[in-house]
Scaffold this motif. Structure first.
Motif, PDB file in Angstrom:
ATOM      1  N   SER A   8       0.841  -1.200   0.000  1.00  0.00           N
ATOM      2  CA  SER A   8       0.000   0.000   0.000  1.00  0.00           C
ATOM      3  C   SER A   8       0.882   1.258   0.000  1.00  0.00           C
ATOM      4  CB  SER A   8      -0.988  -0.029   1.165  1.00  0.00           C
ATOM      5  OG  SER A   8      -1.984   0.958   0.979  1.00  0.00           O
ATOM      6  N   THR A   9       0.277   2.377   0.243  1.00  0.00           N
ATOM      7  CA  THR A   9       1.001   3.657   0.176  1.00  0.00           C
ATOM      8  C   THR A   9       0.594   4.495   1.380  1.00  0.00           C
ATOM      9  OG1 THR A   9      -0.825   4.592  -1.090  1.00  0.00           O
ATOM     10  CG2 THR A   9       1.059   3.732  -2.356  1.00  0.00           C
ATOM     11  N   ILE A  10       1.430   5.454   1.709  1.00  0.00           N
ATOM     12  CA  ILE A  10       1.079   6.357   2.807  1.00  0.00           C
ATOM     13  C   ILE A  10      -0.179   7.151   2.413  1.00  0.00           C
ATOM     14  CG2 ILE A  10       2.518   8.365   2.167  1.00  0.00           C
ATOM     15  CD1 ILE A  10       2.302   6.855   5.678  1.00  0.00           C
ATOM     16  N   GLY A  11      -0.351   7.382   1.119  1.00  0.00           N
ATOM     17  CA  GLY A  11      -1.527   8.094   0.634  1.00  0.00           C
ATOM     18  C   GLY A  11      -2.819   7.345   0.896  1.00  0.00           C
ATOM     19  N   ALA A  12      -2.809   6.039   0.635  1.00  0.00           N
ATOM     20  CA  ALA A  12      -4.013   5.232   0.884  1.00  0.00           C
ATOM     21  C   ALA A  12      -4.275   5.132   2.386  1.00  0.00           C
ATOM     22  CB  ALA A  12      -3.836   3.841   0.281  1.00  0.00           C
ATOM     23  N   LEU A  13      -3.193   4.962   3.144  1.00  0.00           N
ATOM     24  CA  LEU A  13      -3.336   4.861   4.605  1.00  0.00           C
ATOM     25  C   LEU A  13      -3.951   6.145   5.167  1.00  0.00           C
ATOM     26  CD1 LEU A  13      -2.457   2.863   6.951  1.00  0.00           C
ATOM     27  CD2 LEU A  13      -0.507   4.392   7.256  1.00  0.00           C
ATOM     28  N   LEU A  69      -2.196  -9.577   9.288  1.00  0.00           N
ATOM     29  CA  LEU A  69      -2.459  -8.815   8.066  1.00  0.00           C
ATOM     30  C   LEU A  69      -2.272  -7.338   8.385  1.00  0.00           C
ATOM     31  CD1 LEU A  69      -5.774 -10.584   6.984  1.00  0.00           C
ATOM     32  CD2 LEU A  69      -3.486 -10.997   6.079  1.00  0.00           C
ATOM     33  N   VAL A  70      -1.508  -6.646   7.580  1.00  0.00           N
ATOM     34  CA  VAL A  70      -1.222  -5.233   7.881  1.00  0.00           C
ATOM     35  C   VAL A  70      -1.692  -4.318   6.748  1.00  0.00           C
ATOM     36  CG1 VAL A  70       0.723  -5.828   9.378  1.00  0.00           C
ATOM     37  CG2 VAL A  70       1.146  -5.319   6.958  1.00  0.00           C
ATOM     38  N   PRO A  71      -1.974  -3.056   7.085  1.00  0.00           N
ATOM     39  CA  PRO A  71      -2.427  -2.112   6.064  1.00  0.00           C
ATOM     40  C   PRO A  71      -1.292  -1.392   5.335  1.00  0.00           C
ATOM     41  CG  PRO A  71      -2.693  -1.144   8.245  1.00  0.00           C
ATOM     42  CD  PRO A  71      -2.132  -2.526   8.450  1.00  0.00           C
ATOM     43  N   PHE A  72      -0.128  -1.304   5.978  1.00  0.00           N
ATOM     44  CA  PHE A  72       0.985  -0.570   5.362  1.00  0.00           C
ATOM     45  C   PHE A  72       2.293  -1.153   5.872  1.00  0.00           C
ATOM     46  CE2 PHE A  72       4.259   2.755   5.525  1.00  0.00           C
ATOM     47  CZ  PHE A  72       4.266   3.177   4.199  1.00  0.00           C
ATOM     48  N   LEU A  73       3.222  -1.357   4.956  1.00  0.00           N
ATOM     49  CA  LEU A  73       4.485  -1.987   5.321  1.00  0.00           C
ATOM     50  C   LEU A  73       5.558  -1.574   4.317  1.00  0.00           C
ATOM     51  CD1 LEU A  73       5.346  -4.269   7.373  1.00  0.00           C
ATOM     52  CD2 LEU A  73       5.130  -5.834   5.454  1.00  0.00           C
ATOM     53  N   PHE A 163       8.268  11.322  -4.211  1.00  0.00           N
ATOM     54  CA  PHE A 163       7.469  10.127  -3.916  1.00  0.00           C
ATOM     55  C   PHE A 163       6.634  10.294  -2.637  1.00  0.00           C
ATOM     56  CE2 PHE A 163      10.580   8.641  -6.878  1.00  0.00           C
ATOM     57  CZ  PHE A 163       9.962   7.616  -7.578  1.00  0.00           C
ATOM     58  N   GLY A 164       6.335  11.547  -2.335  1.00  0.00           N
ATOM     59  CA  GLY A 164       5.682  11.889  -1.067  1.00  0.00           C
ATOM     60  C   GLY A 164       4.284  11.359  -0.858  1.00  0.00           C
ATOM     61  N   ARG A 165       3.648  10.806  -1.869  1.00  0.00           N
ATOM     62  CA  ARG A 165       2.342  10.175  -1.634  1.00  0.00           C
ATOM     63  C   ARG A 165       2.474   8.654  -1.566  1.00  0.00           C
ATOM     64  NH1 ARG A 165      -0.569  13.705  -6.276  1.00  0.00           N
ATOM     65  NH2 ARG A 165      -0.589  15.691  -5.162  1.00  0.00           N
ATOM     66  N   ILE A 219      -9.868   9.352  -2.818  1.00  0.00           N
ATOM     67  CA  ILE A 219      -8.616   9.968  -2.356  1.00  0.00           C
ATOM     68  C   ILE A 219      -8.544  11.408  -2.849  1.00  0.00           C
ATOM     69  CG2 ILE A 219      -6.098   9.842  -2.469  1.00  0.00           C
ATOM     70  CD1 ILE A 219      -6.338   6.808  -2.832  1.00  0.00           C
ATOM     71  N   ASP A 220      -8.497  12.326  -1.900  1.00  0.00           N
ATOM     72  CA  ASP A 220      -8.358  13.744  -2.216  1.00  0.00           C
ATOM     73  C   ASP A 220      -6.870  14.085  -2.086  1.00  0.00           C
ATOM     74  OD1 ASP A 220      -8.114  16.505  -2.076  1.00  0.00           O
ATOM     75  OD2 ASP A 220      -9.881  16.788  -0.815  1.00  0.00           O
ATOM     76  N   VAL A 221      -6.161  14.077  -3.213  1.00  0.00           N
ATOM     77  CA  VAL A 221      -4.698  14.194  -3.135  1.00  0.00           C
ATOM     78  C   VAL A 221      -4.228  15.526  -2.572  1.00  0.00           C
ATOM     79  CG1 VAL A 221      -4.091  12.414  -4.808  1.00  0.00           C
ATOM     80  CG2 VAL A 221      -4.498  14.742  -5.604  1.00  0.00           C
ATOM     81  N   GLY A 222      -5.012  16.581  -2.798  1.00  0.00           N
ATOM     82  CA  GLY A 222      -4.632  17.894  -2.256  1.00  0.00           C
ATOM     83  C   GLY A 222      -4.645  17.881  -0.737  1.00  0.00           C
ATOM     84  N   ALA A 223      -5.764  17.400  -0.178  1.00  0.00           N
ATOM     85  CA  ALA A 223      -5.902  17.334   1.282  1.00  0.00           C
ATOM     86  C   ALA A 223      -4.872  16.373   1.857  1.00  0.00           C
ATOM     87  CB  ALA A 223      -7.307  16.884   1.646  1.00  0.00           C
ATOM     88  N   LEU A 224      -4.574  15.347   1.070  1.00  0.00           N
ATOM     89  CA  LEU A 224      -3.643  14.309   1.493  1.00  0.00           C
ATOM     90  C   LEU A 224      -2.230  14.838   1.753  1.00  0.00           C
ATOM     91  CD1 LEU A 224      -3.585  11.262   1.785  1.00  0.00           C
ATOM     92  CD2 LEU A 224      -2.992  11.120  -0.620  1.00  0.00           C
ATOM     93  N   ASP A 225      -1.736  15.651   0.851  1.00  0.00           N
ATOM     94  CA  ASP A 225      -0.372  16.167   0.996  1.00  0.00           C
ATOM     95  C   ASP A 225      -0.220  16.920   2.323  1.00  0.00           C
ATOM     96  OD1 ASP A 225       0.165  15.081  -1.429  1.00  0.00           O
ATOM     97  OD2 ASP A 225       0.134  16.974  -2.541  1.00  0.00           O
ATOM     98  N   GLU A 226      -1.239  17.695   2.647  1.00  0.00           N
ATOM     99  CA  GLU A 226      -1.219  18.476   3.888  1.00  0.00           C
ATOM    100  C   GLU A 226      -1.224  17.524   5.087  1.00  0.00           C
ATOM    101  OE1 GLU A 226      -2.610  20.124   7.347  1.00  0.00           O
ATOM    102  OE2 GLU A 226      -4.092  19.042   6.162  1.00  0.00           O
ATOM    103  N   MET A 227      -2.043  16.487   4.986  1.00  0.00           N
ATOM    104  CA  MET A 227      -2.206  15.538   6.086  1.00  0.00           C
ATOM    105  C   MET A 227      -0.944  14.711   6.339  1.00  0.00           C
ATOM    106  SD  MET A 227      -5.343  12.988   6.181  1.00  0.00           S
ATOM    107  CE  MET A 227      -6.162  12.534   7.660  1.00  0.00           C
ATOM    108  N   ILE A 228      -0.304  14.277   5.270  1.00  0.00           N
ATOM    109  CA  ILE A 228       0.911  13.473   5.407  1.00  0.00           C
ATOM    110  C   ILE A 228       1.972  14.281   6.148  1.00  0.00           C
ATOM    111  CG2 ILE A 228       2.834  12.420   4.130  1.00  0.00           C
ATOM    112  CD1 ILE A 228       0.698  11.597   1.999  1.00  0.00           C
ATOM    113  N   HIS A 229       2.066  15.553   5.819  1.00  0.00           N
ATOM    114  CA  HIS A 229       3.074  16.382   6.507  1.00  0.00           C
ATOM    115  C   HIS A 229       2.694  16.624   7.958  1.00  0.00           C
ATOM    116  CE1 HIS A 229       4.745  17.038   2.501  1.00  0.00           C
ATOM    117  NE2 HIS A 229       5.839  17.334   3.143  1.00  0.00           N
ATOM    118  N   ARG A 230       1.396  16.738   8.213  1.00  0.00           N
ATOM    119  CA  ARG A 230       0.950  17.052   9.583  1.00  0.00           C
ATOM    120  C   ARG A 230       1.047  15.816  10.479  1.00  0.00           C
ATOM    121  NH1 ARG A 230      -4.305  16.842  11.448  1.00  0.00           N
ATOM    122  NH2 ARG A 230      -5.074  16.699   9.317  1.00  0.00           N
ATOM    123  N   ILE A 231       0.622  14.661   9.988  1.00  0.00           N
ATOM    124  CA  ILE A 231       0.523  13.491  10.858  1.00  0.00           C
ATOM    125  C   ILE A 231       1.790  12.653  10.886  1.00  0.00           C
ATOM    126  CG2 ILE A 231      -0.734  11.311  11.281  1.00  0.00           C
ATOM    127  CD1 ILE A 231      -3.247  12.678  10.519  1.00  0.00           C
TER     128      ILE A 231
END
Ligand SMILES: [Zn+2]
Length: 233
Positions: A8-13, A69-73, A163-165, A219-231
Motif C-alpha cells: 500500500s502507500t502512505i496516501g491510501a493509509l 495482516l497489515v495495512p501498510f508496510l 514520492f511523497g504520496r 482519495i483527495d490528493v490535495g488534502a492528502l499532501d497536507e495531512m501526510i506532513h501534519r501526521i
C-alpha cells in the motif's frame, strides 16, 4: 537486495484505508528491516532482523506473528553501503549529516542511526476498540512519550519528496531500544554521537491493495499532501 518492498502507500493509509490486507509472512524477508503499522493503526511496527515489534500506547512491546495482516508496510534487506560516526545529530540536522556522504534528494535510502539518544520523543497509537476508525480518531488518541539516555537504533527510510504520496517524504524512522522493550514512531531525537549507516535502494516495489474497499476508496490528493506532513512528520 537493492529493492524496497512496500504494501500500500502512505496516501491510501492517510485516506483512511486502515484495514489489514497484507500477510507479514508474504512481505518480510528472514532478516527483514523496515517499518509499518498494524490494522486500524493499532500499533507502530518496527522490523529488525526479521522480527516484527508492535508498539501500542499502554502496552508492553511485543512481537506479532507472521500471519498478521497489515495495512501498510515497507521492508527490505539492509546491507549498509556506508557507515560513519557522526556527532550532534537531531531530527533537524540529520539531513545535513547524511548529505556529507551522499546526495539524497532524489533517491531512496534504507537508514539506521545507532547510539545513545540524549532525547527521544516517540509516538504510539492507542489500540482500536472497534473494527473501524478514521485517521482523525487515530491522531486524536495517540500518545507521545519522551526518553532520556536511551540506547538503541532508529530504523527507517529516506524517501525523496517526489514520492511523497507513496511513502513519508524525507526521513521516516521508528525506534527500537537495545533490550527490545521500547519502540514507536520517532518524532524527535538527539544524540551527541551516533553511528549512521545507509544503503541506496534503486527500486521500490509497491503492492497495491486489491480489495473492493480499496477500489472504492476516494482519495483527495490535495488534502492528502497536507495531512501526510501534519501526521507523519
Ligand atoms: Zn511511522
Amino acid at each position: 537486495m537493492s529493492k524496497i518492498t512496500q504494501f500500500s502507500t502512505i496516501g491510501a493509509l492517510m485516506s483512511g484505508h486502515l484495514r489489514g490486507e497484507a500477510p507479514l509472512s508474504h512481505f518480510c524477508p528472514a532478516h527483514g528491516f523496515g517499518l509499518g503499522c498494524s490494522p486500524e493503526i493499532s500499533g507502530e511496527l518496527t522490523i529488525h532482523e526479521g522480527k516484527v515489534h508492535e508498539a501500542s500506547a499502554g502496552e508492553a512491546l511485543h512481537l506479532v506473528t507472521a500471519e498478521t495482516l497489515v495495512p501498510f508496510l515497507q521492508v527490505t534487506e539492509f546491507s549498509p553501503q556506508q557507515t560513519h560516526r557522526i556527532v550532534s545529530v537531531t531530527q533537524d540536522t540529520a539531513y545535513e549529516r547524511l548529505s556529507q556522504f551522499i546526495r539524497p534528494d532524489n533517491i531512496f535510502l534504507a537508514v539506521t542511526i545507532v547510539g545513545v539518544f540524549d532525547h527521544l520523543l516517540l509516538r504510539r497509537p492507542q489500540r482500536a476498540e472497534g473494527s473501524q476508525r478514521s485517521v482523525d480518531d487515530v491522531a486524536a488518541s495517540q500518545r507521545e512519550d519522551s526518553y532520556k539516555s536511551i540506547s538503541g537504533r532508529l530504523i527507517g527510510f529516506w524517501t525523496p519528496e517526489l514520492f511523497g504520496r507513496v511513502s513519508v517524504p524525507g526521513f521516516h524512522f521508528h525506534f527500537l531500544d537495545d533490550e527490545a522493550r521500547i519502540s514507536g514512531h520517532v518524532l524527535e531525537f538527539e544524540a551527541s554521537e551516533a553511528t549512521l549507516s545507509f544503503e541506496e535502494k534503486t527500486s521500490i516495489e509497491i503492492v497495491n491493495p486489491a480489495s473492493d474497499a480499496y477500489r472504492a476508496l476516494s482519495i483527495d490528493v490535495g488534502a492528502l499532501d497536507e495531512m501526510i506532513h501534519r501526521i507523519e512528520k
